[in-house]
Scaffold this motif. Structure first.
Motif, PDB file in Angstrom:
ATOM      1  N   LYS A   1       1.690   9.280  -5.850  1.00 22.74           N
ATOM      2  CA  LYS A   1       2.117  10.670  -5.634  1.00 22.74           C
ATOM      3  C   LYS A   1       3.159  11.089  -6.665  1.00 22.74           C
ATOM      4  N   ALA A   2       4.082  10.174  -6.950  1.00 22.45           N
ATOM      5  CA  ALA A   2       5.120  10.493  -7.936  1.00 22.45           C
ATOM      6  C   ALA A   2       4.506  10.725  -9.313  1.00 22.45           C
TER       7      ALA A   2
ATOM      8  N   LYS B   1       0.831  -1.208   0.000  1.00 24.31           N
ATOM      9  CA  LYS B   1       0.000   0.000   0.000  1.00 24.31           C
ATOM     10  C   LYS B   1       0.868   1.262   0.000  1.00 24.31           C
ATOM     11  N   LYS B   2       1.918   1.248   0.843  1.00 26.50           N
ATOM     12  CA  LYS B   2       2.818   2.407   0.879  1.00 26.50           C
ATOM     13  C   LYS B   2       3.480   2.633  -0.468  1.00 26.50           C
ATOM     14  N   GLN B   3       3.909   1.521  -1.095  1.00 28.50           N
ATOM     15  CA  GLN B   3       4.573   1.636  -2.378  1.00 28.50           C
ATOM     16  C   GLN B   3       3.621   2.191  -3.436  1.00 28.50           C
ATOM     17  N   ARG B   4       2.367   1.692  -3.426  1.00 25.24           N
ATOM     18  CA  ARG B   4       1.376   2.201  -4.379  1.00 25.24           C
ATOM     19  C   ARG B   4       1.092   3.675  -4.139  1.00 25.24           C
ATOM     20  N   LYS B   5       1.053   4.060  -2.852  1.00 24.62           N
ATOM     21  CA  LYS B   5       0.802   5.460  -2.518  1.00 24.62           C
ATOM     22  C   LYS B   5       1.934   6.352  -3.011  1.00 24.62           C
TER      23      LYS B   5
ATOM     24  N   ARG C   1       2.799  14.145  -9.248  1.00 19.49           N
ATOM     25  CA  ARG C   1       3.773  15.233  -9.374  1.00 19.49           C
ATOM     26  C   ARG C   1       4.311  15.333 -10.794  1.00 19.49           C
ATOM     27  N   LYS C   2       4.577  14.187 -11.404  1.00 18.22           N
ATOM     28  CA  LYS C   2       5.088  14.187 -12.769  1.00 18.22           C
ATOM     29  C   LYS C   2       4.065  14.752 -13.737  1.00 18.22           C
ATOM     30  N   LYS C   3       2.803  14.397 -13.523  1.00 18.59           N
ATOM     31  CA  LYS C   3       1.727  14.902 -14.377  1.00 18.59           C
ATOM     32  C   LYS C   3       1.568  16.410 -14.212  1.00 18.59           C
ATOM     33  N   GLN C   4       1.630  16.893 -12.966  1.00 21.48           N
ATOM     34  CA  GLN C   4       1.531  18.327 -12.719  1.00 21.48           C
ATOM     35  C   GLN C   4       2.707  19.068 -13.341  1.00 21.48           C
ATOM     36  N   SER C   5       3.903  18.485 -13.237  1.00 25.37           N
ATOM     37  CA  SER C   5       5.081  19.114 -13.832  1.00 25.37           C
ATOM     38  C   SER C   5       4.946  19.205 -15.348  1.00 25.37           C
TER      39      SER C   5
END
Length: 242
Positions: free
Chosen positions: A53-54, A45-49, A57-61
């Motif tokens: 998020k990554a 779950k942590k890895q998927r989270k 962030r990449k999409k927003q960038s």
């Protein structure tokens, strides 16, 4: 007879011991396996989270870069050259002269036809007397009709602090007083759009933010930093064209 009884007792003890071992050890092993499975699920779950998020962030960038490119295409070639000239470092002679002075002046160079202003401070904190502040009004004058407005003293102090912090001999004033909107702090002499030669806009904005009770905006496409004096700090990034 006695021998048979002893053998029966031993058999019963073995059966009881076997039952005890089966009820104590097996659930422990199952519990260990279930705990390991739970930890594995948590890690997944942590890895998927993190991955989500990554990706966000990449999409927003990417969207910011596309927006910046679209606005950049809208500005003229002459404005791009001017924007590059504003950020070009000052000459070594000007810098050496600035650094040699114990109390260097605040030199404001407006973009356009407004006259330059060289303001002599009273102290290192950037305090100026009333006559000196009036000199700044001509540099901050509105480009449309040359109208002026008193400049807030703290705005000049903040600009002077930036010059001394980055050891820059002057500041480009892209826009000072404007009376286009009453709600704008430009119309009250409390805002300025500036560039320091040789200093990136992000570094300059980071310095302004530390001063407190300011509004700081980065305009990557237009190529300047907005700073104003206000009761509550506020920061933003605007990709609009000039």
């Amino acid at each position: 007879m006695r021998y048979n009884v002893l053998m029966l007792r031993r058999l019963i003890l073995r059966l009881v011991l076997a039952c005890f071992l089966s009820t104590s050890i097996v659930p422990y092993e199952l519990g260990t396996q279930s705990a390991q499975a739970q930890r594995h699920l948590k890690n997944q779950k942590k890895q998927r989270k993190k991955t989500g998020k990554a990706r966000k962030r990449k999409k927003q960038s990417r969207s910011r870069k596309r927006r910046k490119r679209s606005f950049t295409r809208a500005i003229s070639r002459s404005y791009r050259r001017a924007r590059s000239r504003w950020h070009r470092p000052a000459s070594g002679q000007l810098r050496r002269s600035f650094l040699r002075s114990e109390l260097p002046p605040l030199r404001i160079v407006p973009v356009g036809k407004n006259p330059e202003a060289t303001l002599l401070p009273l102290s290192e904190d950037g305090e100026f007397d009333d006559a000196t502040i009036q000199q700044a009004e001509q540099a901050f004058a509105w480009k449309e009709d040359g109208s002026t407005h008193p400049v807030h003293p703290r705005l000049l102090s903040i600009l002077y602090g930036a010059l001394r912090h980055f050891e820059t001999p002057f500041a480009w004033l892209i826009s000072g007083y404007r009376k286009t909107r009453i709600t704008s702090r430009h119309s009250h002499g409390r805002a300025a759009d500036v560039v320091l030669p040789g200093v990136s806009d992000r570094k300059l904005a980071a310095y302004f933010r530390k001063q407190g009770y300011v509004g700081v905006g980065i305009y990557p496409v237009s190529g300047f930093v907005h700073v104003d004096v206000r009761a509550q700090s506020f920061f933003w990034v605007d990709y609009s064209a000039p």
